[in-house]
Design a protein around this motif. Structure first.
Motif, PDB file in Angstrom:
ATOM      1  N   LEU A 151       0.830  -1.206   0.000  1.00 36.06           N
ATOM      2  CA  LEU A 151       0.000   0.000   0.000  1.00 36.06           C
ATOM      3  C   LEU A 151       0.865   1.258   0.000  1.00 36.06           C
ATOM      4  CD1 LEU A 151      -2.773   1.296   0.083  1.00 36.06           C
ATOM      5  CD2 LEU A 151      -2.792   0.934   2.570  1.00 36.06           C
ATOM      6  N   LYS A 152       1.911   1.259   0.806  1.00 35.15           N
ATOM      7  CA  LYS A 152       2.821   2.407   0.855  1.00 35.15           C
ATOM      8  C   LYS A 152       3.451   2.678  -0.506  1.00 35.15           C
ATOM      9  CE  LYS A 152       6.195   3.721   3.962  1.00 35.15           C
ATOM     10  NZ  LYS A 152       7.153   3.557   5.024  1.00 35.15           N
ATOM     11  N   LYS A 153       3.909   1.635  -1.184  1.00 30.86           N
ATOM     12  CA  LYS A 153       4.519   1.792  -2.510  1.00 30.86           C
ATOM     13  C   LYS A 153       3.502   2.333  -3.514  1.00 30.86           C
ATOM     14  CE  LYS A 153       8.076  -1.685  -1.979  1.00 30.86           C
ATOM     15  NZ  LYS A 153       8.457  -3.062  -2.215  1.00 30.86           N
ATOM     16  N   MET A 154       2.271   1.856  -3.439  1.00 30.21           N
ATOM     17  CA  MET A 154       1.229   2.346  -4.343  1.00 30.21           C
ATOM     18  C   MET A 154       1.000   3.839  -4.119  1.00 30.21           C
ATOM     19  SD  MET A 154      -1.459  -0.845  -4.184  1.00 30.21           S
ATOM     20  CE  MET A 154      -2.639  -0.153  -5.337  1.00 30.21           C
ATOM     21  N   ILE A 155       0.902   4.239  -2.865  1.00 26.25           N
ATOM     22  CA  ILE A 155       0.657   5.651  -2.538  1.00 26.25           C
ATOM     23  C   ILE A 155       1.843   6.509  -2.972  1.00 26.25           C
ATOM     24  CG2 ILE A 155       0.386   7.284  -0.616  1.00 26.25           C
ATOM     25  CD1 ILE A 155      -1.261   4.997   0.771  1.00 26.25           C
ATOM     26  N   GLU A 156       3.054   6.058  -2.667  1.00 25.99           N
ATOM     27  CA  GLU A 156       4.255   6.821  -3.025  1.00 25.99           C
ATOM     28  C   GLU A 156       4.387   6.993  -4.535  1.00 25.99           C
ATOM     29  OE1 GLU A 156       7.291   4.588  -1.002  1.00 25.99           O
ATOM     30  OE2 GLU A 156       6.852   5.555   0.926  1.00 25.99           O
ATOM     31  N   SER A 157       3.927   6.002  -5.306  1.00 31.10           N
ATOM     32  CA  SER A 157       4.045   6.093  -6.764  1.00 31.10           C
ATOM     33  C   SER A 157       3.204   7.235  -7.346  1.00 31.10           C
ATOM     34  CB  SER A 157       3.666   4.763  -7.418  1.00 31.10           C
ATOM     35  OG  SER A 157       2.263   4.561  -7.381  1.00 31.10           O
ATOM     36  N   TYR A 158       2.187   7.683  -6.629  1.00 34.91           N
ATOM     37  CA  TYR A 158       1.342   8.780  -7.109  1.00 34.91           C
ATOM     38  C   TYR A 158       1.897  10.155  -6.718  1.00 34.91           C
ATOM     39  CZ  TYR A 158      -2.306   5.795  -8.935  1.00 34.91           C
ATOM     40  OH  TYR A 158      -3.012   4.899  -9.693  1.00 34.91           O
ATOM     41  N   GLN A 159       2.885  10.203  -5.850  1.00 28.58           N
ATOM     42  CA  GLN A 159       3.541  11.445  -5.441  1.00 28.58           C
ATOM     43  C   GLN A 159       2.552  12.523  -4.988  1.00 28.58           C
ATOM     44  OE1 GLN A 159       6.076  12.552  -8.731  1.00 28.58           O
ATOM     45  NE2 GLN A 159       7.350  10.730  -8.511  1.00 28.58           N
ATOM     46  N   TYR A 160       1.606  12.128  -4.146  1.00 25.57           N
ATOM     47  CA  TYR A 160       0.652  13.095  -3.609  1.00 25.57           C
ATOM     48  C   TYR A 160       1.381  14.072  -2.688  1.00 25.57           C
ATOM     49  CZ  TYR A 160      -3.030   9.856  -5.099  1.00 25.57           C
ATOM     50  OH  TYR A 160      -3.852   9.046  -5.821  1.00 25.57           O
ATOM     51  N   PRO A 161       1.101  15.371  -2.811  1.00 30.16           N
ATOM     52  CA  PRO A 161       1.787  16.344  -1.951  1.00 30.16           C
ATOM     53  C   PRO A 161       1.309  16.241  -0.495  1.00 30.16           C
ATOM     54  CG  PRO A 161       0.115  17.436  -3.286  1.00 30.16           C
ATOM     55  CD  PRO A 161       0.173  15.999  -3.742  1.00 30.16           C
ATOM     56  N   PHE A 193      -7.738  13.822  -1.525  1.00 30.14           N
ATOM     57  CA  PHE A 193      -6.991  12.936  -0.631  1.00 30.14           C
ATOM     58  C   PHE A 193      -7.864  11.750  -0.205  1.00 30.14           C
ATOM     59  CE2 PHE A 193      -6.203  11.737   3.841  1.00 30.14           C
ATOM     60  CZ  PHE A 193      -4.984  11.100   3.680  1.00 30.14           C
ATOM     61  N   THR A 194      -9.042  12.041   0.309  1.00 40.05           N
ATOM     62  CA  THR A 194      -9.872  10.954   0.852  1.00 40.05           C
ATOM     63  C   THR A 194     -10.312   9.979  -0.230  1.00 40.05           C
ATOM     64  OG1 THR A 194     -11.880  12.327   0.773  1.00 40.05           O
ATOM     65  CG2 THR A 194     -10.656  12.289   2.852  1.00 40.05           C
ATOM     66  N   SER A 195     -10.719  10.476  -1.393  1.00 42.03           N
ATOM     67  CA  SER A 195     -11.179   9.554  -2.434  1.00 42.03           C
ATOM     68  C   SER A 195     -10.015   8.794  -3.069  1.00 42.03           C
ATOM     69  CB  SER A 195     -11.996  10.289  -3.500  1.00 42.03           C
ATOM     70  OG  SER A 195     -11.204  11.228  -4.184  1.00 42.03           O
ATOM     71  N   SER A 196      -8.873   9.452  -3.256  1.00 39.18           N
ATOM     72  CA  SER A 196      -7.713   8.785  -3.859  1.00 39.18           C
ATOM     73  C   SER A 196      -7.168   7.689  -2.955  1.00 39.18           C
ATOM     74  CB  SER A 196      -6.598   9.793  -4.143  1.00 39.18           C
ATOM     75  OG  SER A 196      -7.035  10.746  -5.074  1.00 39.18           O
ATOM     76  N   ILE A 197      -7.009   7.989  -1.688  1.00 41.42           N
ATOM     77  CA  ILE A 197      -6.455   6.989  -0.767  1.00 41.42           C
ATOM     78  C   ILE A 197      -7.427   5.832  -0.594  1.00 41.42           C
ATOM     79  CG2 ILE A 197      -5.637   6.541   1.579  1.00 41.42           C
ATOM     80  CD1 ILE A 197      -3.716   8.237  -0.249  1.00 41.42           C
ATOM     81  N   ASN A 198      -8.717   6.125  -0.488  1.00 40.26           N
ATOM     82  CA  ASN A 198      -9.707   5.047  -0.382  1.00 40.26           C
ATOM     83  C   ASN A 198      -9.633   4.132  -1.605  1.00 40.26           C
ATOM     84  OD1 ASN A 198     -11.960   3.848   1.141  1.00 40.26           O
ATOM     85  ND2 ASN A 198     -13.152   4.427  -0.662  1.00 40.26           N
ATOM     86  N   SER A 199      -9.512   4.713  -2.791  1.00 38.63           N
ATOM     87  CA  SER A 199      -9.394   3.910  -4.017  1.00 38.63           C
ATOM     88  C   SER A 199      -8.127   3.061  -4.020  1.00 38.63           C
ATOM     89  CB  SER A 199      -9.398   4.815  -5.253  1.00 38.63           C
ATOM     90  OG  SER A 199     -10.643   5.436  -5.404  1.00 38.63           O
ATOM     91  N   LEU A 200      -7.012   3.630  -3.555  1.00 32.33           N
ATOM     92  CA  LEU A 200      -5.762   2.873  -3.527  1.00 32.33           C
ATOM     93  C   LEU A 200      -5.819   1.721  -2.523  1.00 32.33           C
ATOM     94  CD1 LEU A 200      -3.118   5.694  -3.952  1.00 32.33           C
ATOM     95  CD2 LEU A 200      -3.625   3.834  -5.531  1.00 32.33           C
ATOM     96  N   ILE A 201      -6.463   1.947  -1.393  1.00 36.84           N
ATOM     97  CA  ILE A 201      -6.617   0.854  -0.422  1.00 36.84           C
ATOM     98  C   ILE A 201      -7.431  -0.270  -1.054  1.00 36.84           C
ATOM     99  CG2 ILE A 201      -7.596   0.151   1.800  1.00 36.84           C
ATOM    100  CD1 ILE A 201      -7.031   3.079   2.765  1.00 36.84           C
ATOM    101  N   LYS A 202      -8.517   0.091  -1.742  1.00 42.18           N
ATOM    102  CA  LYS A 202      -9.345  -0.926  -2.410  1.00 42.18           C
ATOM    103  C   LYS A 202      -8.553  -1.651  -3.495  1.00 42.18           C
ATOM    104  CE  LYS A 202     -13.831   1.188  -1.517  1.00 42.18           C
ATOM    105  NZ  LYS A 202     -15.012   1.842  -2.112  1.00 42.18           N
ATOM    106  N   MET A 203      -7.697  -0.921  -4.222  1.00 40.40           N
ATOM    107  CA  MET A 203      -6.857  -1.551  -5.249  1.00 40.40           C
ATOM    108  C   MET A 203      -5.880  -2.545  -4.607  1.00 40.40           C
ATOM    109  SD  MET A 203      -6.140   1.722  -7.756  1.00 40.40           S
ATOM    110  CE  MET A 203      -4.660   1.026  -8.431  1.00 40.40           C
ATOM    111  N   ALA A 204      -5.307  -2.178  -3.469  1.00 38.08           N
ATOM    112  CA  ALA A 204      -4.387  -3.081  -2.767  1.00 38.08           C
ATOM    113  C   ALA A 204      -5.126  -4.328  -2.279  1.00 38.08           C
ATOM    114  CB  ALA A 204      -3.723  -2.355  -1.598  1.00 38.08           C
TER     115      ALA A 204
END
Length: 156
Positions: A29-39, A126-137
């Motif tokens: 999950l951390k790698k997925m989030i880091e790959s998007y480079q969210y500020p 932030f909330t919608s992007s992270i929720n989507s990434l968690i679901k993707m993981a």
């Protein structure tokens, strides 16, 4: 105005007969989030109590941006495994303090709590992007471990 932490959402996924490393899921999950480079988004492991003062501790992955935090728990449960995530918003401490000032405190606190369109937009991103990434993981774990999509039981 919030006087304490507010829970905005909670989701979970149960995996029957699966043993998985929580650390492996958090790393994915951390790698997925880091790959998007969210500020201004950070991922930090945190240890929270399972219950009262002397209860066991459980490690969560906290994903944060300003006052918003996702708490992700990945853990075995008997012969199964679950992933759970909570979206929480911390109280605005300064606004809470201002609200206690007699006569004009509530007006000051309301002004401090007001947000610009940009602030609301970035919170929603932030909330919608992270929720989507968690679901993707979660979906990746399903695919990697041969779990089929759940079919709802027929309604009688």
């Amino acid at each position: 105005m919030a006087s304490q932490t507010t829970v905005h959402a909670h989701n979970s996924q149960h995996f029957e007969d699966l043993q998985l490393s929580a650390k492996d899921f958090y790393d994915l999950l951390k790698k997925m989030i880091e790959s998007y480079q969210y500020p201004d988004v950070t991922c930090t492991p945190v240890t929270l109590s399972e219950g009262g003062l002397f209860s066991s501790k459980r490690e969560y992955l906290r994903i944060s941006k300003q006052r918003y935090h996702y708490y992700v728990c990945a853990s075995p449960f008997g012969k199964s495994f679950f992933i759970s995530w909570w979206l929480k918003e911390e109280a605005h401490t300064s606004a809470n303090l201002a609200g206690k000032i007699p006569w004009f405190g509530k007006a000051v606190a309301q002004r401090m709590e007001s947000k610009t369109y940009y602030e609301v937009d970035t919170e929603l991103m932030f909330t919608s992007s992270i929720n989507s990434l968690i679901k993707m993981a979660v979906e990746k774990v399903k695919a990697d471990h041969g779990h089929r999509k759940e079919i709802p039981a027929p309604v009688e």
